[in-house]
Write an enzyme that holds these catalytic residues in place. Structure first.
Site, short mmCIF file in Angstrom:
data_model
loop_
_atom_site.label_atom_id
_atom_site.label_comp_id
_atom_site.label_asym_id
_atom_site.label_seq_id
_atom_site.Cartn_x
_atom_site.Cartn_y
_atom_site.Cartn_z
N CYS A 81 0.83 -1.20 0.00
CA CYS A 81 0.00 0.00 0.00
C CYS A 81 0.87 1.26 0.00
CB CYS A 81 -0.98 -0.06 1.16
SG CYS A 81 -2.44 0.93 0.85
N HIS A 177 -3.10 -5.25 1.95
CA HIS A 177 -2.37 -5.42 3.22
C HIS A 177 -2.36 -6.87 3.67
CE1 HIS A 177 -1.97 -1.16 4.51
NE2 HIS A 177 -3.02 -0.99 3.76
N GLU A 179 -0.58 -8.23 5.80
CA GLU A 179 -0.31 -8.29 7.25
C GLU A 179 -1.59 -8.16 8.08
OE1 GLU A 179 0.20 -5.84 5.25
OE2 GLU A 179 -0.28 -3.93 6.20
N1 GLN Z 1 -3.60 6.31 1.13
C1 GLN Z 1 -2.28 6.06 1.65
C2 GLN Z 1 -1.23 6.87 0.90
O1 GLN Z 1 -1.52 7.41 -0.09
C3 GLN Z 1 -1.97 4.58 1.58
C4 GLN Z 1 -2.96 3.82 2.43
C5 GLN Z 1 -2.42 2.59 3.06
O2 GLN Z 1 -1.21 2.37 3.17
N2 GLN Z 1 -3.31 1.80 3.56
O3 GLN Z 1 -0.11 6.93 1.32
#
Ligand code: GLN
Length: 198
Positions: A81, A177, A179
């Site tokens: 992410c 994610h 995790e």
């Molecule tokens: N929206 C976050 C970003 O742009 C990422 C979200 C996440 O890691 N769950 O950094």
């Protein structure tokens, strides 16, 4: 002994530590905040969180140069992410807020928050190449979308037809994610494929 580092500047690093501890044992995971700590790891996780904050803290703590060097020398990295966003070579402008400075390690274009705001976060089954058993439970939280994939980058995870995981050698990037899913298969595969002797 193999040491998996988890970058612990911001974001859900405690969850990554717990997830990898299930695979390599609690002593096999280290939280990483300095270049000195980074030097000891065999692989590194860039957690989810807020990519702009993570990027700024990489500069503040003097970690960016050391990290870029280690990645250049082949350090296996799993970015989830926000971690994927920090790895991505190109960011398509997202609505609102500053964008992070990328490490440029993964030849992809991503757009942050591309499924919408927090309340549009969702769970969906993900097909991950090479994993046995049922589809992987994908947890998507204000996830980025992968818009373009460079020639040296292989997609290896899909939600329906959409690419949600890519790899270029030992650099893996996921929009979801693992995790937070309670399922260790992605962590196991990352280590089995990239860290000899793990
Ligand atoms: N929206 C976050 C970003 O742009 C990422 C979200 C996440 O890691 N769950 O950094």
């Amino acid at each position: 002994m193999t040491i998996v580092g988890v970058l612990a500047l911001q974001g859900d690093f405690p969850e990554h530590r717990a997830a990898f501890a299930k695979v390599v044992g609690p002593n096999g995971v280290q939280l990483i905040r300095t270049a000195r700590e980074l030097a000891k790891v065999d692989a590194l996780v860039l957690p989810g969180g807020e990519s702009t904050a993570i990027s700024e803290l990489l500069d503040k703590g003097g970690l960016r140069v050391a990290l870029t060097e280690r990645i250049g020398r082949g350090l296996p990295v799993l970015g989830t992410c926000a971690g994927l966003i920090v790895l991505a070579q190109r960011l398509e402008t997202s609505s609102g807020g500053r964008d992070p400075v990328s490490l440029g390690a993964l030849d992809v274009t991503v757009r942050r928050n591309d499924y919408g705001r927090q309340r549009e976060s969702f769970e969906a089954p993900v097909r991950v190449e090479g994993l046995r058993g049922p589809k992987f439970p994908g947890v998507f939280i204000r996830a980025p979308r992968i818009l373009e994939v460079g020639r040296a980058v292989q997609p290896f995870a899909w939600r329906d037809e959409e690419v949600v995981g890519v790899r270029a050698g030992a650099i893996w990037g996921l929009t979801f994610h693992p995790e937070l899913s309670g399922d260790s298969r992605v962590a196991e595969a990352f280590l089995a494929e990239n860290v000899p002797g793990a």
